[in-house]
Write a protein that holds these residues in place. Structure first.
Motif, PDB file in Angstrom:
ATOM      1  N   LEU A 190      24.343 -39.945 -49.445  1.00 32.17           N
ATOM      2  CA  LEU A 190      24.273 -38.560 -48.955  1.00 32.17           C
ATOM      3  C   LEU A 190      23.657 -38.467 -47.563  1.00 32.17           C
ATOM      4  CD1 LEU A 190      23.038 -36.704 -52.174  1.00 32.17           C
ATOM      5  CD2 LEU A 190      25.365 -36.814 -51.260  1.00 32.17           C
ATOM      6  N   GLY A 191      23.097 -39.562 -47.098  1.00 34.03           N
ATOM      7  CA  GLY A 191      22.386 -39.549 -45.825  1.00 34.03           C
ATOM      8  C   GLY A 191      20.897 -39.618 -46.050  1.00 34.03           C
ATOM      9  N   LEU A 192      20.145 -39.189 -45.055  1.00 33.45           N
ATOM     10  CA  LEU A 192      18.684 -39.283 -45.092  1.00 33.45           C
ATOM     11  C   LEU A 192      18.040 -37.910 -45.067  1.00 33.45           C
ATOM     12  CD1 LEU A 192      17.759 -42.199 -42.696  1.00 33.45           C
ATOM     13  CD2 LEU A 192      16.993 -41.930 -45.041  1.00 33.45           C
ATOM     14  N   ASP A 193      16.910 -37.843 -45.713  1.00 37.68           N
ATOM     15  CA  ASP A 193      16.090 -36.642 -45.679  1.00 37.68           C
ATOM     16  C   ASP A 193      15.766 -36.325 -44.214  1.00 37.68           C
ATOM     17  OD1 ASP A 193      14.269 -34.603 -46.157  1.00 37.68           O
ATOM     18  OD2 ASP A 193      12.736 -35.904 -47.013  1.00 37.68           O
ATOM     19  N   PRO A 194      15.994 -35.098 -43.766  1.00 38.44           N
ATOM     20  CA  PRO A 194      15.686 -34.741 -42.376  1.00 38.44           C
ATOM     21  C   PRO A 194      14.242 -35.058 -41.968  1.00 38.44           C
ATOM     22  CG  PRO A 194      16.965 -32.993 -43.407  1.00 38.44           C
ATOM     23  CD  PRO A 194      16.624 -33.979 -44.496  1.00 38.44           C
ATOM     24  N   ALA A 195      13.313 -35.022 -42.895  1.00 43.18           N
ATOM     25  CA  ALA A 195      11.917 -35.338 -42.568  1.00 43.18           C
ATOM     26  C   ALA A 195      11.765 -36.789 -42.115  1.00 43.18           C
ATOM     27  CB  ALA A 195      11.014 -35.055 -43.770  1.00 43.18           C
ATOM     28  N   ILE A 196      12.529 -37.690 -42.704  1.00 47.52           N
ATOM     29  CA  ILE A 196      12.484 -39.103 -42.298  1.00 47.52           C
ATOM     30  C   ILE A 196      13.047 -39.241 -40.886  1.00 47.52           C
ATOM     31  CG2 ILE A 196      13.392 -41.423 -42.772  1.00 47.52           C
ATOM     32  CD1 ILE A 196      11.295 -40.635 -44.799  1.00 47.52           C
ATOM     33  N   LYS A 197      14.153 -38.589 -40.625  1.00 51.83           N
ATOM     34  CA  LYS A 197      14.742 -38.642 -39.284  1.00 51.83           C
ATOM     35  C   LYS A 197      13.786 -38.077 -38.240  1.00 51.83           C
ATOM     36  CE  LYS A 197      19.598 -38.200 -40.633  1.00 51.83           C
ATOM     37  NZ  LYS A 197      20.806 -37.395 -40.471  1.00 51.83           N
ATOM     38  N   LYS A 198      13.158 -36.969 -38.587  1.00 53.95           N
ATOM     39  CA  LYS A 198      12.267 -36.287 -37.643  1.00 53.95           C
ATOM     40  C   LYS A 198      11.045 -37.148 -37.285  1.00 53.95           C
ATOM     41  CE  LYS A 198      10.290 -31.794 -36.780  1.00 53.95           C
ATOM     42  NZ  LYS A 198      10.297 -30.404 -37.165  1.00 53.95           N
ATOM     43  N   SER A 199      10.578 -37.952 -38.237  1.00 56.80           N
ATOM     44  CA  SER A 199       9.376 -38.755 -37.989  1.00 56.80           C
ATOM     45  C   SER A 199       9.681 -40.105 -37.337  1.00 56.80           C
ATOM     46  CB  SER A 199       8.617 -38.978 -39.304  1.00 56.80           C
ATOM     47  OG  SER A 199       9.382 -39.782 -40.187  1.00 56.80           O
ATOM     48  N   ALA A 200      10.956 -40.426 -37.140  1.00 56.01           N
ATOM     49  CA  ALA A 200      11.344 -41.721 -36.579  1.00 56.01           C
ATOM     50  C   ALA A 200      10.994 -41.816 -35.093  1.00 56.01           C
ATOM     51  CB  ALA A 200      12.842 -41.940 -36.765  1.00 56.01           C
ATOM     52  N   ASN A 201      10.731 -43.031 -34.651  1.00 59.89           N
ATOM     53  CA  ASN A 201      10.549 -43.288 -33.227  1.00 59.89           C
ATOM     54  C   ASN A 201      11.891 -43.324 -32.498  1.00 59.89           C
ATOM     55  OD1 ASN A 201       8.259 -44.985 -34.731  1.00 59.89           O
ATOM     56  ND2 ASN A 201       7.464 -44.229 -32.795  1.00 59.89           N
ATOM     57  N   LEU A 202      12.933 -43.722 -33.238  1.00 65.78           N
ATOM     58  CA  LEU A 202      14.242 -43.866 -32.628  1.00 65.78           C
ATOM     59  C   LEU A 202      15.320 -43.604 -33.677  1.00 65.78           C
ATOM     60  CD1 LEU A 202      16.084 -44.875 -30.241  1.00 65.78           C
ATOM     61  CD2 LEU A 202      15.790 -47.179 -31.175  1.00 65.78           C
ATOM     62  N   LEU A 203      16.309 -42.775 -33.306  1.00 66.77           N
ATOM     63  CA  LEU A 203      17.511 -42.611 -34.117  1.00 66.77           C
ATOM     64  C   LEU A 203      18.588 -43.478 -33.468  1.00 66.77           C
ATOM     65  CD1 LEU A 203      17.689 -38.747 -34.795  1.00 66.77           C
ATOM     66  CD2 LEU A 203      16.820 -40.543 -36.295  1.00 66.77           C
TER      67      LEU A 203
END
Length: 159
Positions: free
Chosen positions: A111-124
């Protein structure tokens, strides 16, 4: 240097396991590699948006529990930035020079990733607009990480 690859779900295909093991062995001279699989949530057929959001949040909490406080976090996301291999190598080198002892790569579930995980990443990070199976993406990612280390040391592997 330590590299963590956090993925959702179990890797089942033998040929992918074999490829990943080969690159893990090659990479052992550069970094300690930790492959972490967090359980995926069962997705009901015809799940609603709310159910999908809840599933991603549960998987996201499992992922978050595996991320260290001082990790440099790279999330694979289709909307992420694309890099040539040389620039990707430079990004990883910069993270190490900036004092990050662990590079953590995250591949989400179906389904993809929780937006919170993406938001806390150093790099997408994106490998392009193509949709690839998440299990195959593990092999592609580990090969690119290995390639980044080989570029860093000036090896002919990249040529």
């Amino acid at each position: 240097m330590k590299i963590k690859m956090i993925t959702v779900g179990k890797l089942k295909e033998k040929y992918l396991k074999s490829g990943i093991e080969e690159y893990a062995k090659r990479m052992s001279r550069f970094a300690k590699l930790e492959l972490i699989e967090v359980p995926d949530e069962k997705t009901p057929e015809k799940a609603s948006d709310a159910e999908n959001t809840e599933i991603m949040a549960k998987e996201g909490a499992r992922i978050q529990a595996k991320i260290g406080e001082r990790d440099y976090v790279v999330v694979l996301a289709i909307e992420g930035k694309q890099f040539p291999s040389e620039e990707f190598s430079e990004k990883l080198s910069q993270a190490m020079l900036n004092g990050y002892g662990t590079l953590t790569f995250i591949i989400g579930g179906s389904l993809g990733l929780d937006p919170a995980i993406k938001k806390s990443a150093n790099l997408l990070l994106s490998f392009g607009k193509l949709t690839l199976p998440h299990q195959l993406m593990r092999l592609v990612l580990i090969e690119q990480i290995y390639r980044a280390f080989m570029i860093r040391e000036g090896s002919p592997y990249h040529k």
